[in-house]
Write a protein that holds these residues in place. Structure first.
Motif, PDB file in Angstrom:
ATOM      1  N   SER A 174       0.832  -1.216   0.000  1.00  0.00           N
ATOM      2  CA  SER A 174       0.000   0.000   0.000  1.00  0.00           C
ATOM      3  C   SER A 174       0.860   1.257   0.000  1.00  0.00           C
ATOM      4  O   SER A 174       0.623   2.188   0.769  1.00  0.00           O
ATOM      5  CB  SER A 174      -0.940   0.003   1.219  1.00  0.00           C
ATOM      6  N   LEU A 175       1.827   1.271  -0.863  1.00  0.00           N
ATOM      7  CA  LEU A 175       2.748   2.405  -0.922  1.00  0.00           C
ATOM      8  C   LEU A 175       2.040   3.663  -1.392  1.00  0.00           C
ATOM      9  O   LEU A 175       1.119   3.612  -2.217  1.00  0.00           O
ATOM     10  CB  LEU A 175       3.922   2.076  -1.841  1.00  0.00           C
ATOM     11  N   ASN A 176       2.478   4.795  -0.874  1.00  0.00           N
ATOM     12  CA  ASN A 176       1.953   6.086  -1.310  1.00  0.00           C
ATOM     13  C   ASN A 176       3.122   7.031  -1.586  1.00  0.00           C
ATOM     14  O   ASN A 176       4.261   6.748  -1.198  1.00  0.00           O
ATOM     15  CB  ASN A 176       0.982   6.649  -0.268  1.00  0.00           C
ATOM     16  N   PRO A 177       2.875   8.133  -2.279  1.00  0.00           N
ATOM     17  CA  PRO A 177       3.979   9.030  -2.658  1.00  0.00           C
ATOM     18  C   PRO A 177       4.805   9.515  -1.470  1.00  0.00           C
ATOM     19  O   PRO A 177       5.999   9.818  -1.645  1.00  0.00           O
ATOM     20  CB  PRO A 177       3.260  10.178  -3.352  1.00  0.00           C
ATOM     21  N   GLU A 178       4.201   9.578  -0.285  1.00  0.00           N
ATOM     22  CA  GLU A 178       4.947  10.017   0.904  1.00  0.00           C
ATOM     23  C   GLU A 178       6.011   9.008   1.334  1.00  0.00           C
ATOM     24  O   GLU A 178       6.863   9.321   2.168  1.00  0.00           O
ATOM     25  CB  GLU A 178       3.993  10.284   2.064  1.00  0.00           C
ATOM     26  N   ASP A 179       5.965   7.812   0.781  1.00  0.00           N
ATOM     27  CA  ASP A 179       6.975   6.795   1.081  1.00  0.00           C
ATOM     28  C   ASP A 179       8.217   6.945   0.206  1.00  0.00           C
ATOM     29  O   ASP A 179       9.197   6.221   0.391  1.00  0.00           O
ATOM     30  CB  ASP A 179       6.400   5.394   0.894  1.00  0.00           C
ATOM     31  N   THR A 180       8.176   7.859  -0.750  1.00  0.00           N
ATOM     32  CA  THR A 180       9.324   8.074  -1.624  1.00  0.00           C
ATOM     33  C   THR A 180      10.530   8.561  -0.818  1.00  0.00           C
ATOM     34  O   THR A 180      10.441   9.548  -0.094  1.00  0.00           O
ATOM     35  CB  THR A 180       8.980   9.100  -2.714  1.00  0.00           C
ATOM     36  N   ALA A 181      11.638   7.840  -0.947  1.00  0.00           N
ATOM     37  CA  ALA A 181      12.844   8.159  -0.181  1.00  0.00           C
ATOM     38  C   ALA A 181      13.951   7.196  -0.572  1.00  0.00           C
ATOM     39  O   ALA A 181      13.706   6.201  -1.269  1.00  0.00           O
ATOM     40  CB  ALA A 181      12.578   8.050   1.317  1.00  0.00           C
ATOM     41  N   VAL A 182      15.145   7.486  -0.092  1.00  0.00           N
ATOM     42  CA  VAL A 182      16.218   6.495  -0.122  1.00  0.00           C
ATOM     43  C   VAL A 182      16.096   5.682   1.168  1.00  0.00           C
ATOM     44  O   VAL A 182      16.032   6.253   2.254  1.00  0.00           O
ATOM     45  CB  VAL A 182      17.600   7.152  -0.227  1.00  0.00           C
ATOM     46  N   TYR A 183      16.061   4.384   1.018  1.00  0.00           N
ATOM     47  CA  TYR A 183      15.911   3.490   2.157  1.00  0.00           C
ATOM     48  C   TYR A 183      17.265   2.859   2.492  1.00  0.00           C
ATOM     49  O   TYR A 183      17.971   2.352   1.599  1.00  0.00           O
ATOM     50  CB  TYR A 183      14.887   2.407   1.845  1.00  0.00           C
ATOM     51  N   TYR A 184      17.596   2.889   3.774  1.00  0.00           N
ATOM     52  CA  TYR A 184      18.866   2.372   4.259  1.00  0.00           C
ATOM     53  C   TYR A 184      18.628   1.261   5.276  1.00  0.00           C
ATOM     54  O   TYR A 184      17.731   1.385   6.126  1.00  0.00           O
ATOM     55  CB  TYR A 184      19.668   3.457   4.951  1.00  0.00           C
TER      56      TYR A 184
END
Length: 124
Positions: A85-95
């Motif tokens: 259920s991804l949304n645009p606010e989840d956009t990021a670099v994930y570490y």
């Protein structure tokens, strides 16, 4: 020295799913707490999820609770982050990050080793 290599990022539409993987080069991987953090452009790095060493207790940020699942496969020295259920606010670099202590924390300063990051972009 522990090396962490993330994979699985990419571009996905809102409502879609991705699974991130983080492979660790450590014989004692199972005893480490492992965490996932993310950093969006212009924002500070934030805690996403963590899993305890030597056990399965998990912890989540409120913003991802119920949508993301962290898990680990000690036989493969790998930790995963299933993101639904991804949304645009989840956009990021994930570490991904490793804490030599078994009990995880939400504080990024406590983690001892970090991966290079993988980009996740969610389009609307």
């Amino acid at each position: 020295q522990v090396q962490l290599v993330e994979s699985g990022g990419g571009l996905v539409q809102a409502g879609g799913s991705l699974r991130l993987s983080c492979a660790a080069s450590a014989r004692t991987f199972s005893s480490y707490a492992m965490g996932w953090f993310r950093q969006a452009p212009g924002k500070e790095r934030e805690f996403v999820a963590a899993i305890r060493g030597n056990g399965g207790t998990t912890y989540y940020a409120d913003s991802v609770k119920g949508r993301f699942t962290i898990s680990r496969d000690s036989a493969k020295n790998t930790v995963y982050l299933q993101m639904n259920s991804l949304n645009p606010e989840d956009t990021a670099v994930y570490y991904c990050a490793a804490d030599l202590h078994p009990i995880p924390t939400m504080s990024s300063s406590r983690y001892d080793y970090w991966g290079q990051g993988t980009q996740v972009t969610v389009s609307s």
